[in-house]
Design an enzyme around this catalytic site. Structure first.
Site, PDB file in Angstrom:
ATOM      1  N   GLY A  14       0.821  -1.213   0.000  1.00  0.00           N
ATOM      2  CA  GLY A  14       0.000   0.000   0.000  1.00  0.00           C
ATOM      3  C   GLY A  14       0.851   1.256   0.000  1.00  0.00           C
ATOM      4  O   GLY A  14       0.620   2.175   0.790  1.00  0.00           O
ATOM      5  N   ARG A  17      -0.065   5.527  -1.826  1.00  0.00           N
ATOM      6  CA  ARG A  17      -0.659   6.720  -1.202  1.00  0.00           C
ATOM      7  C   ARG A  17      -0.298   6.772   0.280  1.00  0.00           C
ATOM      8  O   ARG A  17       0.197   5.786   0.835  1.00  0.00           O
ATOM      9  CB  ARG A  17      -2.191   6.654  -1.282  1.00  0.00           C
ATOM     10  CG  ARG A  17      -2.729   6.590  -2.663  1.00  0.00           C
ATOM     11  CD  ARG A  17      -4.247   6.632  -2.660  1.00  0.00           C
ATOM     12  NE  ARG A  17      -4.866   5.335  -2.478  1.00  0.00           N
ATOM     13  CZ  ARG A  17      -5.787   5.080  -1.552  1.00  0.00           C
ATOM     14  NH1 ARG A  17      -6.157   6.010  -0.713  1.00  0.00           N
ATOM     15  NH2 ARG A  17      -6.331   3.876  -1.461  1.00  0.00           N
ATOM     16  N   TYR A 157     -11.921  -3.200  12.325  1.00  0.00           N
ATOM     17  CA  TYR A 157     -10.603  -2.558  12.190  1.00  0.00           C
ATOM     18  C   TYR A 157      -9.778  -2.729  13.480  1.00  0.00           C
ATOM     19  O   TYR A 157      -8.600  -3.064  13.437  1.00  0.00           O
ATOM     20  CB  TYR A 157     -10.829  -1.082  11.869  1.00  0.00           C
ATOM     21  CG  TYR A 157      -9.595  -0.267  11.573  1.00  0.00           C
ATOM     22  CD1 TYR A 157      -8.946  -0.351  10.339  1.00  0.00           C
ATOM     23  CD2 TYR A 157      -9.089   0.635  12.518  1.00  0.00           C
ATOM     24  CE1 TYR A 157      -7.823   0.430  10.060  1.00  0.00           C
ATOM     25  CE2 TYR A 157      -7.970   1.417  12.252  1.00  0.00           C
ATOM     26  CZ  TYR A 157      -7.342   1.312  11.018  1.00  0.00           C
ATOM     27  OH  TYR A 157      -6.234   2.085  10.755  1.00  0.00           O
ATOM     28  N   ALA A 159     -10.140  -5.033  15.790  1.00  0.00           N
ATOM     29  CA  ALA A 159      -9.762  -6.449  15.942  1.00  0.00           C
ATOM     30  C   ALA A 159      -8.562  -6.770  15.060  1.00  0.00           C
ATOM     31  O   ALA A 159      -7.620  -7.465  15.480  1.00  0.00           O
ATOM     32  CB  ALA A 159     -10.944  -7.348  15.587  1.00  0.00           C
ATOM     33  N   LYS A 161      -6.274  -4.621  13.903  1.00  0.00           N
ATOM     34  CA  LYS A 161      -5.078  -3.892  14.345  1.00  0.00           C
ATOM     35  C   LYS A 161      -4.526  -4.478  15.646  1.00  0.00           C
ATOM     36  O   LYS A 161      -3.305  -4.501  15.851  1.00  0.00           O
ATOM     37  CB  LYS A 161      -5.401  -2.397  14.502  1.00  0.00           C
ATOM     38  CG  LYS A 161      -5.717  -1.710  13.171  1.00  0.00           C
ATOM     39  CD  LYS A 161      -4.554  -1.790  12.209  1.00  0.00           C
ATOM     40  CE  LYS A 161      -4.769  -1.070  10.907  1.00  0.00           C
ATOM     41  NZ  LYS A 161      -3.655  -1.241   9.962  1.00  0.00           N
ATOM     42  N   ILE A 190      -3.278  10.389  11.671  1.00  0.00           N
ATOM     43  CA  ILE A 190      -2.319  10.888  10.687  1.00  0.00           C
ATOM     44  C   ILE A 190      -3.078  11.406   9.464  1.00  0.00           C
ATOM     45  O   ILE A 190      -4.036  10.755   9.009  1.00  0.00           O
ATOM     46  CB  ILE A 190      -1.333   9.759  10.241  1.00  0.00           C
ATOM     47  CG1 ILE A 190      -0.747   9.004  11.453  1.00  0.00           C
ATOM     48  CG2 ILE A 190      -0.231  10.343   9.351  1.00  0.00           C
ATOM     49  CD1 ILE A 190       0.128   9.786  12.389  1.00  0.00           C
TER      50      ILE A 190
HETATM   51  P1  NAP Z   1      -4.722   5.134   2.606  1.00  0.00           P
HETATM   52  O1  NAP Z   1      -4.234   6.502   2.302  1.00  0.00           O
HETATM   53  O2  NAP Z   1      -6.169   4.837   2.477  1.00  0.00           O
HETATM   54  O3  NAP Z   1      -3.878   4.085   1.699  1.00  0.00           O
HETATM   55  C1  NAP Z   1      -4.161   2.715   1.783  1.00  0.00           C
HETATM   56  C2  NAP Z   1      -3.171   1.932   0.971  1.00  0.00           C
HETATM   57  O4  NAP Z   1      -3.496   0.525   1.079  1.00  0.00           O
HETATM   58  C3  NAP Z   1      -3.233   2.265  -0.506  1.00  0.00           C
HETATM   59  O5  NAP Z   1      -1.927   2.207  -1.042  1.00  0.00           O
HETATM   60  C4  NAP Z   1      -4.077   1.130  -1.094  1.00  0.00           C
HETATM   61  O6  NAP Z   1      -3.775   0.816  -2.442  1.00  0.00           O
HETATM   62  C5  NAP Z   1      -3.671  -0.027  -0.205  1.00  0.00           C
HETATM   63  N1  NAP Z   1      -4.701  -1.083  -0.199  1.00  0.00           N
HETATM   64  C6  NAP Z   1      -5.974  -0.983   0.253  1.00  0.00           C
HETATM   65  N2  NAP Z   1      -6.626  -2.160   0.069  1.00  0.00           N
HETATM   66  C7  NAP Z   1      -5.744  -3.020  -0.512  1.00  0.00           C
HETATM   67  C8  NAP Z   1      -5.814  -4.354  -0.968  1.00  0.00           C
HETATM   68  N3  NAP Z   1      -6.919  -5.103  -0.848  1.00  0.00           N
HETATM   69  N4  NAP Z   1      -4.708  -4.905  -1.521  1.00  0.00           N
HETATM   70  C9  NAP Z   1      -3.582  -4.180  -1.647  1.00  0.00           C
HETATM   71  N5  NAP Z   1      -3.443  -2.902  -1.228  1.00  0.00           N
HETATM   72  C10 NAP Z   1      -4.523  -2.314  -0.681  1.00  0.00           C
HETATM   73  O7  NAP Z   1      -4.327   4.712   4.102  1.00  0.00           O
HETATM   74  P2  NAP Z   1      -3.260   5.331   5.114  1.00  0.00           P
HETATM   75  O8  NAP Z   1      -3.928   6.313   5.975  1.00  0.00           O
HETATM   76  O9  NAP Z   1      -2.032   5.690   4.397  1.00  0.00           O
HETATM   77  O10 NAP Z   1      -3.007   4.060   6.051  1.00  0.00           O
HETATM   78  C11 NAP Z   1      -1.929   3.168   5.829  1.00  0.00           C
HETATM   79  C12 NAP Z   1      -1.906   2.182   7.007  1.00  0.00           C
HETATM   80  O11 NAP Z   1      -1.758   2.920   8.235  1.00  0.00           O
HETATM   81  C13 NAP Z   1      -3.189   1.374   7.129  1.00  0.00           C
HETATM   82  O12 NAP Z   1      -2.886   0.060   7.554  1.00  0.00           O
HETATM   83  C14 NAP Z   1      -3.933   2.107   8.230  1.00  0.00           C
HETATM   84  O13 NAP Z   1      -4.833   1.269   8.904  1.00  0.00           O
HETATM   85  C15 NAP Z   1      -2.792   2.546   9.114  1.00  0.00           C
HETATM   86  N6  NAP Z   1      -3.124   3.672   9.975  1.00  0.00           N
HETATM   87  C16 NAP Z   1      -3.477   4.880   9.444  1.00  0.00           C
HETATM   88  C17 NAP Z   1      -3.785   5.913  10.315  1.00  0.00           C
HETATM   89  C18 NAP Z   1      -4.145   7.275   9.834  1.00  0.00           C
HETATM   90  O14 NAP Z   1      -4.481   8.124  10.655  1.00  0.00           O
HETATM   91  N7  NAP Z   1      -4.106   7.549   8.539  1.00  0.00           N
HETATM   92  C19 NAP Z   1      -3.763   5.715  11.713  1.00  0.00           C
HETATM   93  C20 NAP Z   1      -3.426   4.468  12.183  1.00  0.00           C
HETATM   94  C21 NAP Z   1      -3.093   3.460  11.320  1.00  0.00           C
HETATM   95  P3  NAP Z   1      -4.541   1.605  -3.674  1.00  0.00           P
HETATM   96  O15 NAP Z   1      -4.000   3.007  -3.638  1.00  0.00           O
HETATM   97  O16 NAP Z   1      -4.144   0.877  -4.896  1.00  0.00           O
HETATM   98  O17 NAP Z   1      -5.989   1.562  -3.352  1.00  0.00           O
END
Ligand code: NAP
Length: 250
Positions: A14, A17, A157, A159, A161, A190
């Protein structure tokens, strides 16, 4: 580029983005070869890889739906074939499908567990084989502070994490003797696509719980992940590092 990293290969799932993209760019800045991975966003993934190449680094893009076990195995094989090795796996890809537990559809439970948790098991299982052969490896699972403290409307989510924290602890004990460390990173709130759509009132209420007084930036998570992947973190194993401005103190 730092010479000591120049032969190491990292896969960040992932990384088209958000947090994953910041991690891919930060790894590249330190001289690692980067496998940029996406599910749908081919154009953005290409741009991440191109930015790395433009800065003199090495990167290739890979597409796979990590909610599918076979696709996970094939992804690790494809990266290993392309670069000749895989030293660091960052299980970052994730989705949310929020609603109260009583309203949660079976499919919303399953898809979040498959994408956020089972993926990390399947990817790690295949990646570990190469790491064990090399007597060196790093697995970093991107959890969340809600995996520690829980959250309303996110039973699936939370569960997943919390499961990533448990998976990290178990793998950390199983493979530490072979030079592979496994840790979890738990970001707080974030700025990314995942959090952009949250209601203004919810953002205000989150902000009140963050001692640093602001939301985090993807780069602030990326720097911690890159540290955990380095030789400098060789004695950090089985831990969960919160990157949350002080929201959760363990
Ligand atoms: P995001 O901007 O929504 O990006 C999600 C990424 O995961 C994208 O690259 C997407 O690929 C990929 N993805 C989604 N479903 C997929 C699948 N079935 N197979 C392969 N790739 C897949 O999310 P983010 O905020 O950067 O979060 C990244 C991680 O950090 C996640 O695990 C999230 O739970 C964790 N996190 C985020 C926050 C926050 O505040 N943002 C806080 C705590 C934890 P595509 O672009 O091709 O769709």
């Amino acid at each position: 580029m730092m010479a000591e990293h120049k032969d190491r290969v990292v896969l960040v799932t992932g990384s088209s983005r958000g947090l994953g993209k910041a991690m891919a760019l930060e790894f590249a800045k330190k001289g690692y070869k980067v496998a940029v991975h996406y599910a749908q966003s081919e154009g953005p993934a290409q741009e991440v890889a191109q930015a790395i190449r433009d800065a003199g680094g090495e990167a290739s893009i890979f597409s796979a739906d990590v909610s599918n076990a076979e696709a996970c195995t094939n992804l690790i094989k494809a990266v290993t074939t392309e670069f000749g090795r895989l030293d660091i796996l960052v299980n970052n890809a994730g989705i949310t499908k929020d609603t109260l537990a009583l309203r949660m559809k079976e499919a919303d439970w399953t898809s979040v567990l498959d994408t956020n948790l089972s993926s990390a098991f399947h990817l790690s299982k295949t990646a570990l084989r190469g790491m064990l052969k090399n007597n060196w490896g790093r697995i970093i699972n991107i959890s969340s502070v809600v995996g520690i403290i829980g959250n309303i409307g996110q039973a699936n989510y939370v569960a997943a994490k919390a499961g990533l924290i448990g998976l990290s602890k178990a793998l950390a004990k199983e493979y530490a003797g072979k030079g592979v460390t496994v840790n979890a990173v738990a970001p707080g709130f974030i700025e990314s696509d995942m959090t952009a759509h949250l209601a203004a009132e919810l953002k205000t209420s989150y902000l009140q719980q963050i001692p640093v007084g602001r939301f985090g930036k993807p780069e602030e998570v990326a720097k911690v992940v890159v540290f955990l992947a380095s030789d400098d973190a060789s004695y950090v194993n089985g831990q969960t590092i919160a990157v949350d401005g002080g929201m959760v103190t363990q």
